[in-house]
Design a protein around this motif. Structure first.
Motif, short mmCIF file in Angstrom:
data_model
loop_
_atom_site.label_atom_id
_atom_site.label_comp_id
_atom_site.label_asym_id
_atom_site.label_seq_id
_atom_site.Cartn_x
_atom_site.Cartn_y
_atom_site.Cartn_z
N GLY A 1 66.28 49.81 -16.56
CA GLY A 1 66.93 49.08 -15.54
C GLY A 1 66.58 49.52 -13.88
O GLY A 1 67.23 49.32 -12.95
N LEU A 2 65.68 50.41 -13.99
CA LEU A 2 65.45 51.03 -12.69
C LEU A 2 64.59 50.15 -11.72
O LEU A 2 64.78 50.19 -10.49
CB LEU A 2 64.84 52.35 -13.13
N GLN A 3 63.43 49.88 -12.42
CA GLN A 3 62.46 49.28 -11.34
C GLN A 3 61.89 48.04 -11.96
O GLN A 3 61.99 47.45 -12.87
CB GLN A 3 61.22 50.06 -11.15
N ALA A 4 61.70 47.22 -11.00
CA ALA A 4 60.92 46.01 -11.16
C ALA A 4 59.87 45.85 -10.16
O ALA A 4 59.65 46.47 -9.13
CB ALA A 4 61.87 44.49 -11.15
N LYS A 5 58.77 45.31 -10.71
CA LYS A 5 57.61 45.06 -9.44
C LYS A 5 57.28 43.52 -9.32
O LYS A 5 57.19 42.71 -10.03
CB LYS A 5 56.23 45.55 -10.18
N VAL A 6 56.99 43.23 -7.86
CA VAL A 6 56.88 41.89 -7.44
C VAL A 6 55.26 41.73 -7.17
O VAL A 6 54.83 42.67 -6.39
CB VAL A 6 57.63 41.31 -6.14
N ASP A 7 54.68 40.70 -7.49
CA ASP A 7 53.24 40.24 -7.26
C ASP A 7 53.32 38.79 -6.84
O ASP A 7 53.90 37.96 -7.30
CB ASP A 7 52.38 40.60 -8.35
N CYS A 8 52.66 38.50 -5.79
CA CYS A 8 52.45 37.16 -5.25
C CYS A 8 50.59 36.91 -5.35
O CYS A 8 50.14 37.51 -4.43
CB CYS A 8 52.74 36.80 -3.79
N LYS A 9 50.05 36.29 -6.32
CA LYS A 9 48.90 36.17 -6.52
C LYS A 9 48.47 35.29 -5.31
O LYS A 9 49.03 34.29 -4.82
CB LYS A 9 48.53 35.17 -7.66
N GLU A 10 47.40 35.58 -4.66
CA GLU A 10 46.58 34.71 -3.54
C GLU A 10 46.60 33.30 -3.96
O GLU A 10 46.67 32.98 -5.11
CB GLU A 10 45.15 35.37 -3.12
N ILE B 1 51.46 32.15 -6.90
CA ILE B 1 52.19 32.53 -8.00
C ILE B 1 53.10 33.62 -7.89
O ILE B 1 52.44 34.87 -7.44
CB ILE B 1 51.14 32.93 -9.29
N PHE B 2 54.30 33.48 -7.87
CA PHE B 2 55.33 34.66 -7.97
C PHE B 2 55.45 35.39 -9.29
O PHE B 2 56.01 34.57 -10.37
CB PHE B 2 56.53 34.14 -7.40
N LEU B 3 55.38 36.55 -9.46
CA LEU B 3 55.95 37.14 -10.56
C LEU B 3 56.74 38.47 -10.46
O LEU B 3 56.36 39.19 -9.39
CB LEU B 3 54.46 37.75 -11.11
N ILE B 4 57.79 38.55 -11.20
CA ILE B 4 58.41 39.77 -11.05
C ILE B 4 58.46 40.29 -12.64
O ILE B 4 58.72 39.47 -13.46
CB ILE B 4 59.98 39.71 -10.65
N LEU B 5 58.38 41.68 -12.67
CA LEU B 5 58.19 42.29 -13.93
C LEU B 5 58.99 43.30 -14.20
O LEU B 5 59.26 44.23 -13.29
CB LEU B 5 56.69 42.93 -14.24
N LEU B 6 60.09 43.40 -15.15
CA LEU B 6 60.86 44.63 -15.36
C LEU B 6 60.24 45.92 -15.91
O LEU B 6 59.31 45.67 -16.82
CB LEU B 6 62.06 44.26 -16.24
N GLY B 7 60.52 47.10 -15.52
CA GLY B 7 59.69 48.12 -15.82
C GLY B 7 59.77 48.62 -17.22
O GLY B 7 58.78 48.95 -17.65
N TYR B 8 60.99 48.37 -17.77
CA TYR B 8 61.07 49.01 -18.94
C TYR B 8 60.54 48.28 -20.10
O TYR B 8 59.78 48.30 -20.67
CB TYR B 8 62.44 49.50 -19.36
N SER B 9 61.40 46.98 -19.97
CA SER B 9 61.15 45.92 -21.17
C SER B 9 59.82 45.30 -20.70
O SER B 9 59.29 44.41 -21.77
CB SER B 9 62.38 44.91 -21.33
N LYS C 1 67.41 48.35 -9.85
CA LYS C 1 67.90 49.21 -8.73
C LYS C 1 66.77 49.18 -7.51
O LYS C 1 67.14 49.53 -6.46
CB LYS C 1 68.19 50.83 -9.18
N GLU C 2 65.62 49.23 -8.13
CA GLU C 2 64.38 49.15 -6.96
C GLU C 2 63.59 48.08 -7.52
O GLU C 2 63.41 47.63 -8.61
CB GLU C 2 63.80 50.49 -7.22
N ILE C 3 62.99 47.38 -6.38
CA ILE C 3 61.95 46.39 -6.55
C ILE C 3 60.60 46.88 -5.69
O ILE C 3 60.85 47.22 -4.58
CB ILE C 3 62.33 44.93 -6.12
N ILE C 4 59.65 47.23 -6.40
CA ILE C 4 58.24 47.46 -5.71
C ILE C 4 57.80 45.92 -5.16
O ILE C 4 57.34 45.15 -6.23
CB ILE C 4 57.26 48.22 -6.59
N ILE C 5 57.43 46.13 -3.98
CA ILE C 5 56.81 44.58 -3.51
C ILE C 5 55.44 45.13 -2.85
O ILE C 5 55.28 45.88 -2.13
CB ILE C 5 57.85 44.22 -2.58
N ASP C 6 54.76 44.08 -3.10
CA ASP C 6 53.36 44.24 -2.61
C ASP C 6 53.23 43.97 -1.07
O ASP C 6 54.38 43.65 -0.50
CB ASP C 6 52.29 43.23 -3.30
N ASN C 7 52.23 44.32 -0.51
CA ASN C 7 52.09 44.32 0.95
C ASN C 7 52.31 42.69 1.56
O ASN C 7 51.34 42.18 1.90
CB ASN C 7 50.84 44.80 1.53
#
Length: 301
Positions: free
Chosen positions: A117-126, A142-150, A182-188
């Protein structure tokens, strides 16, 4: 250090006063001054290689300040320090900045934390271009969010990367996950990162997006715009693009594409992950209780 000289002088120490220093230098293939220094004090610091000072040394502090504070490029910094007295070459400045940034990147490398439950990562494909059966062109992100553990994912097609669209996608993903990491890593993404206030070392988040994150209950971890190489590559996006390719000129509406994406998302969430070697939805059942609770939707909209 010339250990051979020291060793030889030690062997003949009782005869040194009788020998010509120039002759000793010829025997040992060194400068007579080296013999003189080693005779006076074998432990002298003077035998260390002389440090050669570079023309850039006196300007390094100014250069780092311009890189860190303003994100200035090599040429602009070169022109600036020339006015301050630097008389060296451009390549010396450029190489120093490249090496400095490389060191900073190594220190700043972020890793995708796989805590529950700590992190997720967001990516937006060009932008991806798709053409429907009527010849209408769709420029798609393309919007993608990915949970870190699962590694559970939520994917959606979007037509822009505005802050409003990004917030809506995140809200939908929170509903899908039934919680908030709790945290979301978001690309530039410009909608998140305020480039006018961002420096090499300090990333500034747009105030309205920061308020959104506080209300939603997650902390934003944004990549510095100068750090384009440090994030993990989301292989899921590449798989999705390959999945969409056969539908080019075969679909009717944008909703048709999102239906395909939804099915694809369900499939990968029920397949064995190449990272965890387990099924994401199974791991998610363990992770779910560690997510922050969903906030009232009215404070997010």
């Amino acid at each position: 250090m010339r250990n051979d000289v020291l060793n030889y002088l030690e062997l003949i120490k009782d005869e040194i006063g009788l020998l010509n220093k120039s002759e000793l230098a010829r025997r040992l293939n060194c400068d007579p001054r080296t013999i003189e220094r080693y005779i006076k004090d074998p432990n002298t610091e003077s035998r260390k290689p002389r440090e050669i000072k570079s023309k850039i040394d006196d300007f390094k502090e100014k250069i780092i300040d311009k890189v860190d504070t303003l994100g200035s490029n090599s040429m602009s910094i070169f022109k600036y320090i020339q006015q301050k007295g630097y008389d060296g070459g451009y390549h010396t400045v450029n190489n120093f900045i490249k090496n400095y940034k490389s060191e900073q990147l190594q220190r700043a490398t972020m890793r995708f934390d796989k805590g529950l439950g700590l992190q997720a990562k967001v990516d937006c494909k060009e932008t991806l271009t798709m053409i429907n059966s009527e010849g209408e062109i769709f420029n798609i992100n393309i919007f993608l969010i990915l949970l870190g553990y699962s590694r559970l994912s939520y994917i959606k097609l979007i037509t822009d990367k505005t802050q409003k669209t990004l917030r809506q996608c995140l809200i939908e993903s929170f509903k899908y996950f039934e919680g908030v990491p709790k945290e979301i890593i978001i690309d530039n993404i410009p909608a998140v990162v305020d480039r006018r206030k961002t420096t090499f070392e300090n990333v500034a988040i747009h105030e309205d997006f920061e308020r959104f994150s506080e209300n939603a209950g997650f902390e934003v971890i944004a990549f510095n715009p100068y750090m384009a190489v440090i994030k993990e590559k989301a292989e899921t996006l590449d798989k999705l693009i390959k999945r969409l390719n056969p539908y080019n000129k075969k679909f009717d509406t944008f909703d048709d594409l999102n239906t395909i994406v939804k099915k694809f998302n369900d499939e990968i969430n029920n397949e064995i992950s190449q990272v965890t070697h387990e099924i994401p939805v199974v791991r998610y059942l363990k992770e779910k209780s560690y997510l922050n609770p969903l906030p009232p939707m009215n404070i997010l909209l």
